[in-house]
Write a protein that holds these residues in place. Structure first.
Motif, PDB file in Angstrom:
ATOM      1  N   GLY A   1     -11.227  -7.037   4.024  1.00 63.01           N
ATOM      2  CA  GLY A   1     -10.572  -5.917   4.718  1.00 63.01           C
ATOM      3  C   GLY A   1      -9.324  -6.344   5.463  1.00 63.01           C
ATOM      4  N   GLN A   2      -8.600  -7.333   4.928  1.00 63.91           N
ATOM      5  CA  GLN A   2      -7.395  -7.856   5.589  1.00 63.91           C
ATOM      6  C   GLN A   2      -6.102  -7.280   5.015  1.00 63.91           C
ATOM      7  OE1 GLN A   2      -7.672 -10.189   8.233  1.00 63.91           O
ATOM      8  NE2 GLN A   2      -9.783  -9.470   8.023  1.00 63.91           N
ATOM      9  N   ALA A   3      -6.214  -6.371   4.052  1.00 61.61           N
ATOM     10  CA  ALA A   3      -5.012  -5.769   3.455  1.00 61.61           C
ATOM     11  C   ALA A   3      -5.180  -4.252   3.482  1.00 61.61           C
ATOM     12  CB  ALA A   3      -4.834  -6.249   2.027  1.00 61.61           C
ATOM     13  N   ALA A   4      -4.052  -3.565   3.630  1.00 62.25           N
ATOM     14  CA  ALA A   4      -4.135  -2.107   3.820  1.00 62.25           C
ATOM     15  C   ALA A   4      -2.994  -1.394   3.113  1.00 62.25           C
ATOM     16  CB  ALA A   4      -4.056  -1.782   5.311  1.00 62.25           C
ATOM     17  N   ILE A   5      -3.260  -0.158   2.727  1.00 66.30           N
ATOM     18  CA  ILE A   5      -2.170   0.712   2.266  1.00 66.30           C
ATOM     19  C   ILE A   5      -1.412   1.168   3.515  1.00 66.30           C
ATOM     20  CG2 ILE A   5      -1.580   2.850   1.073  1.00 66.30           C
ATOM     21  CD1 ILE A   5      -4.188   2.589  -0.492  1.00 66.30           C
ATOM     22  N   VAL A   6      -0.076   0.996   3.483  1.00 65.23           N
ATOM     23  CA  VAL A   6       0.711   1.344   4.668  1.00 65.23           C
ATOM     24  C   VAL A   6       1.778   2.399   4.383  1.00 65.23           C
ATOM     25  CG1 VAL A   6       0.310  -0.881   5.795  1.00 65.23           C
ATOM     26  CG2 VAL A   6       2.314  -0.605   4.299  1.00 65.23           C
ATOM     27  N   GLY A   7       2.043   2.664   3.110  1.00 65.02           N
ATOM     28  CA  GLY A   7       3.068   3.659   2.788  1.00 65.02           C
ATOM     29  C   GLY A   7       2.845   4.192   1.384  1.00 65.02           C
ATOM     30  N   ALA A   8       3.362   5.396   1.128  1.00 65.11           N
ATOM     31  CA  ALA A   8       3.151   6.015  -0.188  1.00 65.11           C
ATOM     32  C   ALA A   8       4.316   6.937  -0.524  1.00 65.11           C
ATOM     33  CB  ALA A   8       1.849   6.816  -0.183  1.00 65.11           C
ATOM     34  N   ALA A   9       4.485   7.159  -1.813  1.00 69.25           N
ATOM     35  CA  ALA A   9       5.477   8.133  -2.287  1.00 69.25           C
ATOM     36  C   ALA A   9       4.944   8.752  -3.562  1.00 69.25           C
ATOM     37  CB  ALA A   9       6.807   7.443  -2.575  1.00 69.25           C
ATOM     38  N   GLN A  10       5.252  10.021  -3.752  1.00 67.24           N
ATOM     39  CA  GLN A  10       4.726  10.704  -4.940  1.00 67.24           C
ATOM     40  C   GLN A  10       5.651  11.848  -5.326  1.00 67.24           C
ATOM     41  OE1 GLN A  10       0.258  11.476  -6.194  1.00 67.24           O
ATOM     42  NE2 GLN A  10       0.690  12.368  -4.231  1.00 67.24           N
ATOM     43  N   TYR A  11       6.062  11.911  -6.587  1.00 67.28           N
ATOM     44  CA  TYR A  11       6.833  13.072  -7.037  1.00 67.28           C
ATOM     45  C   TYR A  11       5.907  14.273  -7.138  1.00 67.28           C
ATOM     46  CZ  TYR A  11      10.462   9.754  -8.533  1.00 67.28           C
ATOM     47  OH  TYR A  11      11.416   8.785  -8.573  1.00 67.28           O
ATOM     48  N   ARG A  12       6.436  15.430  -6.771  1.00 64.97           N
ATOM     49  CA  ARG A  12       5.646  16.643  -6.967  1.00 64.97           C
ATOM     50  C   ARG A  12       5.463  16.853  -8.466  1.00 64.97           C
ATOM     51  NH1 ARG A  12       5.460  22.219  -7.403  1.00 64.97           N
ATOM     52  NH2 ARG A  12       4.144  23.172  -5.808  1.00 64.97           N
ATOM     53  N   PRO A  13       4.215  17.070  -8.928  1.00 67.09           N
ATOM     54  CA  PRO A  13       4.012  17.277 -10.364  1.00 67.09           C
ATOM     55  C   PRO A  13       4.805  18.471 -10.872  1.00 67.09           C
ATOM     56  CG  PRO A  13       1.918  16.992  -9.239  1.00 67.09           C
ATOM     57  CD  PRO A  13       2.967  17.115  -8.173  1.00 67.09           C
ATOM     58  N   GLU A  14       5.385  18.319 -12.055  1.00 70.16           N
ATOM     59  CA  GLU A  14       6.174  19.405 -12.648  1.00 70.16           C
ATOM     60  C   GLU A  14       5.919  19.460 -14.143  1.00 70.16           C
ATOM     61  OE1 GLU A  14      10.472  19.790 -11.162  1.00 70.16           O
ATOM     62  OE2 GLU A  14       9.849  17.830 -10.444  1.00 70.16           O
ATOM     63  N   LYS A  15       6.097  20.634 -14.724  1.00 71.81           N
ATOM     64  CA  LYS A  15       5.948  20.741 -16.177  1.00 71.81           C
ATOM     65  C   LYS A  15       7.001  19.876 -16.855  1.00 71.81           C
ATOM     66  CE  LYS A  15       3.546  25.059 -16.391  1.00 71.81           C
ATOM     67  NZ  LYS A  15       3.321  26.320 -17.042  1.00 71.81           N
ATOM     68  N   TYR A  16       6.624  19.276 -17.961  1.00 73.84           N
ATOM     69  CA  TYR A  16       7.551  18.374 -18.655  1.00 73.84           C
ATOM     70  C   TYR A  16       8.872  19.044 -18.991  1.00 73.84           C
ATOM     71  CZ  TYR A  16       4.129  14.657 -19.219  1.00 73.84           C
ATOM     72  OH  TYR A  16       3.252  13.648 -18.976  1.00 73.84           O
ATOM     73  N   ALA A  17       8.773  20.319 -19.404  1.00 74.39           N
ATOM     74  CA  ALA A  17       9.980  20.994 -19.891  1.00 74.39           C
ATOM     75  C   ALA A  17      11.049  21.098 -18.807  1.00 74.39           C
ATOM     76  CB  ALA A  17       9.616  22.386 -20.406  1.00 74.39           C
ATOM     77  N   THR A  18      10.626  21.230 -17.554  1.00 76.13           N
ATOM     78  CA  THR A  18      11.600  21.469 -16.486  1.00 76.13           C
ATOM     79  C   THR A  18      11.750  20.279 -15.536  1.00 76.13           C
ATOM     80  OG1 THR A  18       9.791  22.586 -15.351  1.00 76.13           O
ATOM     81  CG2 THR A  18      11.405  23.980 -16.459  1.00 76.13           C
ATOM     82  N   ALA A  19      10.923  19.256 -15.691  1.00 82.02           N
ATOM     83  CA  ALA A  19      10.973  18.114 -14.758  1.00 82.02           C
ATOM     84  C   ALA A  19      12.244  17.309 -14.975  1.00 82.02           C
ATOM     85  CB  ALA A  19       9.758  17.219 -14.969  1.00 82.02           C
ATOM     86  N   PRO A  20      12.798  16.739 -13.904  1.00 80.57           N
ATOM     87  CA  PRO A  20      13.958  15.876 -14.102  1.00 80.57           C
ATOM     88  C   PRO A  20      13.579  14.664 -14.943  1.00 80.57           C
ATOM     89  CG  PRO A  20      13.315  16.004 -11.763  1.00 80.57           C
ATOM     90  CD  PRO A  20      12.341  16.823 -12.531  1.00 80.57           C
ATOM     91  N   ARG A  21      14.481  14.251 -15.786  1.00 78.01           N
ATOM     92  CA  ARG A  21      14.256  13.031 -16.572  1.00 78.01           C
ATOM     93  C   ARG A  21      14.912  11.867 -15.852  1.00 78.01           C
ATOM     94  NH1 ARG A  21      12.972  13.328 -22.055  1.00 78.01           N
ATOM     95  NH2 ARG A  21      12.298  15.401 -22.679  1.00 78.01           N
ATOM     96  N   MET A  22      14.241  10.748 -15.818  1.00 81.28           N
ATOM     97  CA  MET A  22      14.784   9.563 -15.138  1.00 81.28           C
ATOM     98  C   MET A  22      14.382   8.328 -15.929  1.00 81.28           C
ATOM     99  SD  MET A  22      13.749  10.324 -11.163  1.00 81.28           S
ATOM    100  CE  MET A  22      14.457   8.892 -10.366  1.00 81.28           C
ATOM    101  N   PHE A  23      15.242   7.357 -15.993  1.00 79.45           N
ATOM    102  CA  PHE A  23      14.848   6.089 -16.615  1.00 79.45           C
ATOM    103  C   PHE A  23      13.731   5.459 -15.781  1.00 79.45           C
ATOM    104  CE2 PHE A  23      19.154   6.611 -18.319  1.00 79.45           C
ATOM    105  CZ  PHE A  23      18.856   6.503 -19.674  1.00 79.45           C
ATOM    106  N   HIS A  24      12.876   4.711 -16.466  1.00 77.38           N
ATOM    107  CA  HIS A  24      11.701   4.187 -15.768  1.00 77.38           C
ATOM    108  C   HIS A  24      12.079   3.240 -14.636  1.00 77.38           C
ATOM    109  CE1 HIS A  24       9.629   5.579 -19.554  1.00 77.38           C
ATOM    110  NE2 HIS A  24       9.104   6.262 -18.581  1.00 77.38           N
TER     111      HIS A  24
END
Ligand SMILES: CC(=O)CC(=O)SCCNC(=O)CCNC(=O)[C@H](O)C(C)(C)COP(=O)(O)OP(=O)(O)OC[C@H]1O[C@@H](n2cnc3c(N)ncnc32)[C@H](O)[C@@H]1OP(=O)(O)O
Length: 403
Positions: free
Chosen positions: A5-28
């Motif tokens: 128990g010496q390591a912890a999640i300290v931050g997060a980020a998440q794109y709002r889910p979107e339909k493929y047809a309208t979601a922005p495209r981005m290089f990986h």
């Protein structure tokens, strides 16, 4: 044996889910950089704090086979630990415990776990309609030499929907089946999603009648008991206790994990209704010194309602064969006596490929950090998280605890 128990999640980020047809495209690579920047900002840390990277693999293969190295090289990271995790729906859980283990071994201080899951911009010769179909029916490779093509497809195991339906059929034959209880899983999760503006189905209430009247996709699974594939992406930062002490959020310490991979289901499982989440969860609880009844919330991987049911049973929240009764007798919403998938679960939040499972990890962190807004649990110190890959063939469990 195991984590301390010496390591912890300290931050997060998440794109709002979107339909493929309208979601922005981005290089990986662009998504990795963007998600990293957002997660660092959320944690209140600097890019120079990161010295570990855990990343998912397959979508990069067209660009490079040396996935973590490629990301580190182009993003200018200096890493002491780098790894690819590729376990389908349990990738996220697998990333977090590997990061925590590397930190506890003293290999690194802060690890970015990142899953880009938006589509890349189309190349000049690519047909968007073909790409959209490929995303919808992804799951099994028909390529010559792929094991699915030889051992599964000839018997009608087409993709995940039929596999999970077969497990549900087997469950029904062994223990009986209550479609209304199964619909309640989807409905209670939707009630949670109604408090989460980030969810795909925010603002769209759902009744059990609607679930049961929805299209039958693979008997007994209705369309509203199945995840909708969406574009998205997610990242978390796992850090040492020392780094966590100067981060902005209440940390979610990783106190237990388990992972278990088994024979391919449904084709070769000895018994389809006894799933790898059993051994994985037992190990996780034992490592954390807790029992299933000790947790304040369960964020259960929910590609299908049947996945939730089997996880409730095999992880030990109820006896085998009692899952439907458990669901009937409990309120699974954030206000209820068994808060589960408080963000809506992937059924109502959306499933962004293998990043879908990270939505469950991030919700656990969000609740533990007291940042869940309208759906915040009154008390949240211990959370169980599960991951499910393949057709319940590879599964993992985490226990996360507040400081
Ligand atoms: C990855 C692992 O290791 C483990 C796992 O998670 S296994 C699960 C992996 N995920 C999958 O296999 C995806 C499962 N889902 C599907 O295959 C498809 O959603 C489905 C076959 C169930 C439905 O597809 P479809 O019938 O072709 O629906 P489609 O024509 O695309 O959409 C029709 C409408 O239903 C909606 N819809 C589609 N799927 C939906 C779903 N699952 N839930 C709710 N709504 C859905 C669409 O948004 C669309 O609505 P609008 O008309 O308002 O735009």
């Amino acid at each position: 044996m195991g984590l301390k128990g010496q390591a912890a999640i300290v931050g997060a980020a998440q794109y709002r889910p979107e339909k493929y047809a309208t979601a922005p495209r981005m290089f990986h690579l662009e998504q990795v950089a963007d998600l990293a920047a957002r997660a660092l900002q959320d944690a209140g840390l600097q890019a120079s704090d990161l010295d570990g990277l855990v990343i998912n693999g397959p979508q990069f293969h067209e660009a490079s086979v040396f996935v973590p190295a490629m990301a580190a090289e182009y993003l200018g990271m200096r890493l002491n630990f780098a790894e690819v995790v590729d376990l389908g729906g349990t990738t996220s859980v697998g990333m977090v415990w590997r990061a925590a283990a590397a930190i506890e071994l003293g290999l690194c201080q802060a690890v970015l776990c990142v899953l880009p899951a938006r589509m890349a911009p189309l190349g000049p010769d690519e047909d968007p309609a073909w790409m959209a179909r490929a995303m919808r029916f992804g799951g099994h490779s028909t390529a010559f030499g792929a094991p699915e093509a030889e051992f599964d497809l000839p018997y009608g195991h087409m993709g995940q929907n039929t596999g999970y339906a077969m497990i549900a059929q087997r469950y029904a034959a062994r223990y009986g089946y209550d479609p209304a209880a199964m619909a309640k899983i989807a409905v209670d999760q939707r009630t949670n999603a109604l408090t989460n503006p980030e969810a795909m189905f925010f603002g769209k209430p759902l009744s059990a009648e609607e679930v049961l009247a929805s299209k039958m996709v693979a008997d007994p699974l209705h369309v509203l008991e199945i995840v909708m594939p969406v574009a998205g992406g997610a990242a978390v930062i796992v850090a040492s206790k020392e780094v966590a002490a100067r981060a902005r959020n209440r940390p979610a310490f990783v106190t237990g994990f388990g992972e278990h991979l088994a024979f391919k289901s449904p084709s070769y499982a000895a018994e389809m209704t006894e799933t790898p989440i059993g051994p994985a969860s037992r190990r996780a609880f034992e490592m954390a010194g807790l029992k299933p009844g000790d947790v304040d919330a369960a964020q259960i991987y929910d590609c299908y309602t049947i996945t939730v049911l089997l996880t409730l049973e095999d992880a030990g929240f109820c006896e085998k064969g009692e899952g439907m009764r458990f669901v009937r007798e409990h309120d699974l919403t954030w206000r209820g006596n068994f808060p589960m998938n408080t963000h809506g679960g992937q059924l109502s939040f959306g499933q962004a490929g293998s990043a879908g499972g990270m939505s469950q990890v991030i919700e656990a962190f969000t609740q533990l950090a007291g940042r869940a807004g309208d759906r915040q649990l009154k008390r949240c110190d211990r959370v169980y998280v599960s991951g499910t890959g393949g057709v319940m063939s590879e599964q993992g469990a985490l226990i996360l605890q507040g400081a």
